[in-house]
Design a protein around this motif. Structure first.
Motif, PDB file in Angstrom:
ATOM      1  N   PRO A 296      -6.123  25.208   5.350  1.00  0.00           N
ATOM      2  CA  PRO A 296      -7.395  24.124   5.600  1.00  0.00           C
ATOM      3  C   PRO A 296      -7.037  23.075   4.511  1.00  0.00           C
ATOM      4  CG  PRO A 296      -8.253  24.563   3.329  1.00  0.00           C
ATOM      5  CD  PRO A 296      -7.633  25.355   3.965  1.00  0.00           C
ATOM      6  N   ILE A 297      -6.620  21.530   5.417  1.00  0.00           N
ATOM      7  CA  ILE A 297      -6.542  20.701   5.169  1.00  0.00           C
ATOM      8  C   ILE A 297      -7.234  19.720   4.133  1.00  0.00           C
ATOM      9  CG2 ILE A 297      -6.330  17.884   6.036  1.00  0.00           C
ATOM     10  CD1 ILE A 297      -4.571  19.219   8.166  1.00  0.00           C
ATOM     11  N   THR A 298      -7.333  19.594   2.888  1.00  0.00           N
ATOM     12  CA  THR A 298      -8.239  19.284   2.181  1.00  0.00           C
ATOM     13  C   THR A 298      -8.807  17.952   1.847  1.00  0.00           C
ATOM     14  OG1 THR A 298      -6.382  19.906   0.205  1.00  0.00           O
ATOM     15  CG2 THR A 298      -8.249  20.775   0.443  1.00  0.00           C
ATOM     16  N   LEU A 299      -9.554  17.013   2.173  1.00  0.00           N
ATOM     17  CA  LEU A 299      -9.312  15.369   2.272  1.00  0.00           C
ATOM     18  C   LEU A 299     -10.664  14.982   1.361  1.00  0.00           C
ATOM     19  CD1 LEU A 299      -8.827  12.998   3.463  1.00  0.00           C
ATOM     20  CD2 LEU A 299     -11.189  13.552   5.293  1.00  0.00           C
TER      21      LEU A 299
ATOM     22  N   ALA B  84      -4.973  12.895   9.447  1.00  0.00           N
ATOM     23  CA  ALA B  84      -5.497  14.055   9.297  1.00  0.00           C
ATOM     24  C   ALA B  84      -5.970  14.925  10.636  1.00  0.00           C
ATOM     25  CB  ALA B  84      -6.532  15.321   8.369  1.00  0.00           C
ATOM     26  N   ARG B  85      -7.052  14.475  11.397  1.00  0.00           N
ATOM     27  CA  ARG B  85      -6.705  15.231  12.812  1.00  0.00           C
ATOM     28  C   ARG B  85      -6.165  15.362  13.863  1.00  0.00           C
ATOM     29  NH1 ARG B  85     -11.587  16.719  15.413  1.00  0.00           N
ATOM     30  NH2 ARG B  85     -13.933  16.525  12.860  1.00  0.00           N
TER      31      ARG B  85
ATOM     32  N   GLY C 168       0.660  -0.975   0.161  1.00  0.00           N
ATOM     33  CA  GLY C 168      -0.069   0.188  -0.460  1.00  0.00           C
ATOM     34  C   GLY C 168       0.933   0.852   0.000  1.00  0.00           C
ATOM     35  N   ASN C 169      -0.040   2.492   1.162  1.00  0.00           N
ATOM     36  CA  ASN C 169       0.563   3.737   0.609  1.00  0.00           C
ATOM     37  C   ASN C 169       2.145   3.962   1.754  1.00  0.00           C
ATOM     38  OD1 ASN C 169      -0.684   5.636  -0.613  1.00  0.00           O
ATOM     39  ND2 ASN C 169      -2.356   4.334   0.271  1.00  0.00           N
ATOM     40  N   VAL C 170       3.365   3.930   0.641  1.00  0.00           N
ATOM     41  CA  VAL C 170       4.068   4.425   1.591  1.00  0.00           C
ATOM     42  C   VAL C 170       4.159   6.211   1.916  1.00  0.00           C
ATOM     43  CG1 VAL C 170       5.593   2.512   1.120  1.00  0.00           C
ATOM     44  CG2 VAL C 170       5.942   4.522  -0.092  1.00  0.00           C
ATOM     45  N   LEU C 171       5.290   6.101   4.051  1.00  0.00           N
ATOM     46  CA  LEU C 171       5.040   7.269   4.706  1.00  0.00           C
ATOM     47  C   LEU C 171       5.640   7.936   3.910  1.00  0.00           C
ATOM     48  CD1 LEU C 171       4.356   5.661   7.719  1.00  0.00           C
ATOM     49  CD2 LEU C 171       2.672   7.782   6.536  1.00  0.00           C
ATOM     50  N   GLY C 172       5.814   9.348   3.236  1.00  0.00           N
ATOM     51  CA  GLY C 172       7.081  10.526   3.128  1.00  0.00           C
ATOM     52  C   GLY C 172       6.781  10.112   1.697  1.00  0.00           C
ATOM     53  N   SER C 173       6.117   9.231   0.765  1.00  0.00           N
ATOM     54  CA  SER C 173       6.653   9.334  -1.085  1.00  0.00           C
ATOM     55  C   SER C 173       5.530  10.342  -1.382  1.00  0.00           C
ATOM     56  CB  SER C 173       6.342   7.580  -1.146  1.00  0.00           C
ATOM     57  OG  SER C 173       4.913   7.916  -1.757  1.00  0.00           O
TER      58      SER C 173
ATOM     59  N   GLY D 121       3.453  12.690  -3.424  1.00  0.00           N
ATOM     60  CA  GLY D 121       2.299  12.765  -3.540  1.00  0.00           C
ATOM     61  C   GLY D 121       1.486  11.640  -2.133  1.00  0.00           C
ATOM     62  N   SER D 122       2.602  11.719  -1.569  1.00  0.00           N
ATOM     63  CA  SER D 122       2.039  10.977  -0.024  1.00  0.00           C
ATOM     64  C   SER D 122       0.913  12.246   0.859  1.00  0.00           C
ATOM     65  CB  SER D 122       2.599  10.109   0.766  1.00  0.00           C
ATOM     66  OG  SER D 122       2.325   9.998   2.525  1.00  0.00           O
ATOM     67  N   VAL D 123      -0.337  11.358   1.388  1.00  0.00           N
ATOM     68  CA  VAL D 123      -0.987  12.149   2.133  1.00  0.00           C
ATOM     69  C   VAL D 123      -0.320  13.131   3.154  1.00  0.00           C
ATOM     70  CG1 VAL D 123      -3.123  11.794   1.636  1.00  0.00           C
ATOM     71  CG2 VAL D 123      -1.802  10.660   3.586  1.00  0.00           C
TER      72      VAL D 123
END
Length: 649
Positions: free
Chosen positions: A483-486, A532-533, A461-466, A468-470
């Motif tokens: 704001p944070i966009t989700l 995000a929170r 799955g997703n890797v942290l810090g790559s 395009g990562s959130v």
């Protein structure tokens, strides 16, 4: 020596209470009034006279007029804050008022026994004396006073962990201009109430009171060896206190075990989401790498570059860095050269090679020249919305780039070929995921046709810090004040750190027998809204919502993007097989045999050449099980052509 003497004499004075300092300065000014009257007599009469008789009236008048004027003029409100012209003007204004009053009494009206010129000389002398005293105080105390004011205004921090790392960090931050350390937090009850390096030690239960009474805004975690479970418990408690949390990396990441200010970093979200690491199997790590020629495609990308960092530690004979981005290739090559220069281990040959994996001639040239034993294929377009808007290019790169690299590798006798895949390949709803699943099918089919090369793929799955990562996106949005966009309140994703993913890819590849689809254990999926929170709260801020309309950071829901799924999956079927590694499973996914697949790929090539997105999606739907494409076409080229067509009708 002089600097130490300066500090030794100045600091006790600055440590006095404000009223004590005012009394001292007022006493100095009183002494200067007496002294300047005496000097005025000397200048007028040419000799020193005792301050008795009529002269005492001049002294009393000077004290009785000067001190009240100085008090009213505010000379004792901020003794050391004034500097330059403001200080001189304040003194001049007060002395002018005083001089008018003093000269009116002793020059204009006159007092028996007191020369009239004393009424003019003494205020001038007092101007120089008081001005000089302020200049001297500024020189002696002002710089240090300003420094103390700046230090007092700094954010106040507590260091969690009173061990060696915590004490080293406190020493390193003693002169920091970013944050002021006011004490330690520690779990050891025996240390509570004690003092280390002049700083008090508190328990975690004391933190709310310290935030209230001391204005603590930051907590620095100096717990490099603590277990992940305990670290997560501490962080969970920090969420309730609205303090910004920063941390030291693990002991393995700290250079030479010495803690410096530069080691303090923002709290990565993997500190909250991460799991206890599983010790890597060093036999698996080195099996396809050590003393061998290894090639990495997409070497400049997030996964590719971390793969290269991990591979360098495993001492390959030669590491071939294949990347189409000149800048990314240069940056990675320089970084790895720096790492090798600082290492005492055996020399490794690094070869930076510019190439697209779709260029068959160039790939054949590279692989035939160096004859790599192992190829890690990380080159891919992975950003879901971008590929959805550029479908033909995404398919060319992800599918036919993989096909080209794999066929050349098989032709040249490469022993192991490992594809870096994604959880988005499972029942995809977008072009990127479908193209990656088709790339997997290509390798599964080629594994049957070319058994000499062991083709395998690793899906995670997703890797942290790559890129395009959130996580970096959210962090920047928090820095910008929101704001944070989700895209959706219920969206979930799997997460893993880049180093863990890279190590598991290397180990999985070493277990390959041919056509294997390995799936990494990603733990539990994470709700992105909760993520995000947590990021907001661990920055010492609050979320703005209905329950807290005055919060710091707003979270806005923007809607799912084209091809985006609410949740991701790692397995197509329900029959995963365990392996010798607790974090690696093997999936058994059906695929199309090479002869039938080749026909589909030939048709797909024709559709790509004319950018027929409908046909591209239709072919992907036929080959990729579970692909559910978005009916709407969002290809930029197609949309522009449709707009021009509509305008011409």
């Amino acid at each position: 020596m002089l600097e130490r003497l300066h500090k030794r004499t100045a600091l006790p004075v600055l440590a006095l209470h404000r009223y004590a300092k005012r009394i001292i300065v007022l006493a100095v000014d009183a002494a200067l009034c007496v002294l300047t009257v005496w000097l005025a007599y000397y200048l007028r009469l040419g000799g020193f006279v005792p301050l008795t008789g009529p002269a005492i009236w001049a002294v009393l008048a000077s004290l009785g007029l000067a001190l009240p004027v100085f008090i009213v003029s505010g000379l004792y409100r901020a003794i050391f804050r004034y500097s330059g012209w403001p200080a001189l003007l304040a003194v001049m204004r007060a002395i002018v008022i005083y001089g008018l009053l003093f000269s009116s009494v002793f020059t204009a009206i006159g007092v028996a026994g007191v020369p009239r010129t004393v009424g003019l000389i003494q205020p001038l002398l007092l101007l120089f004396a008081v001005g000089g005293s302020r200049a001297l105080a500024r020189y002696w105390l002002g710089g240090m006073y300003q420094s103390q004011l700046k230090i007092a205004a700094l954010p106040k921090a507590l260091i969690y962990g009173a061990g060696m790392s915590g004490r080293q960090l406190a020493s390193a931050m003693a002169n920091s201009l970013e944050v002021r350390v006011t004490g330690f937090l520690d779990d050891d009850d025996r240390l509570h109430g004690q003092s280390l390096n002049g700083l008090p030690v508190y328990g975690l239960d004391d933190l709310p009171g310290l935030i209230e009474s001391r204005g603590v805004t930051d907590v620095l975690l100096a717990l490099p060896s603590v277990q992940r479970k305990r670290r997560n418990e501490i962080l969970e408690r920090m969420l309730n206190y609205h303090v910004a949390v920063r941390t030291l990396p693990s002991l393995g990441d700290l250079a030479q075990g010495k803690v410096t200010l530069s080691d303090v970093r923002e709290l990565d979200i993997d500190d909250l989401l991460g799991r206890e690491p599983v010790a890597p199997n060093h036999i698996l790590l080195g099996k396809c790498v050590t003393d061998k020629v290894v090639l990495v495609t997409g070497a400049g990308g997030s996964i590719g570059s971390e793969l290269c960092r991990q591979l360098v530690k495993l001492a390959p004979a030669t590491l071939l860095l294949v990347e189409q981005s000149e800048f990314a290739l240069y940056e990675l090559h320089q970084e790895l050269l720096g790492r090798l220069a600082a290492s005492s281990e055996k020399r490794i040959t690094l070869i930076p090679l510019l190439s697209s994996v779709r260029d068959e001639v160039r790939m054949r040239e590279i692989i035939s020249t160096w004859q790599p034993h192992t190829v890690y294929h990380a080159a891919a377009y992975k950003h879901v919305p971008l590929v959805e808007h550029n479908p033909a290019e995404g398919v060319r790169n992800n599918v036919f780039g993989t096909l080209t690299a794999a066929r050349v590798a098989a032709e040249q006798g490469v022993a192991d070929f490992v594809l870096i895949s994604t959880d988005k390949a499972v029942r995809p709803t977008n072009i990127m995921g479908a193209s990656k699943r088709l790339a997997e099918i290509v390798l599964q089919a080629l594994a049957v046709e070319s058994p000499r090369t062991k083709f395998s793929m690793v899906r995670f799955g997703n890797v942290l810090g790559s890129s395009g990562s959130v996580v970096p996106k959210f962090r920047q949005q928090i820095r910008d004040g929101g704001p944070i966009t989700l895209t959706h309140a219920d969206i979930t994703r799997y997460f893993m750190t880049i180093p863990e993913a890279a190590q598991l890819v290397i180990q999985a590849g070493a277990m390959a027998k041919g056509g294997d689809v390995f799936v990494l254990d990603m733990g539990q999926p994470v709700k992105i809204l909760d993520l995000a929170r947590r990021m907001v709260e661990l920055s010492g801020l609050t979320v703005q919502d209905d329950a807290n309309p005055d919060g710091d950071i707003d979270i806005q829901i923007t809607g799912l993007r084209p091809g985006e799924k609410l949740y991701e999956e790692l397995l197509i079927g329900d029959n995963p097989e365990t392996t010798s590694h607790p974090r690696i499973m093997k999936a058994h996914d059906e695929f199309m045999p090479w002869p039938a697949l080749k026909e589909k790929l030939d048709t797909l090539t024709i559709a790509l050449n004319v950018n027929d997105v409908d046909v591209i999606k239709a072919i992907l739907e036929q080959v990729v099980s579970g692909y559910q494409p978005d009916e709407k076409i969002v290809d930029w080229v197609y949309l522009e052509q449709q707009t021009e067509l509509d305008e011409s009708i």
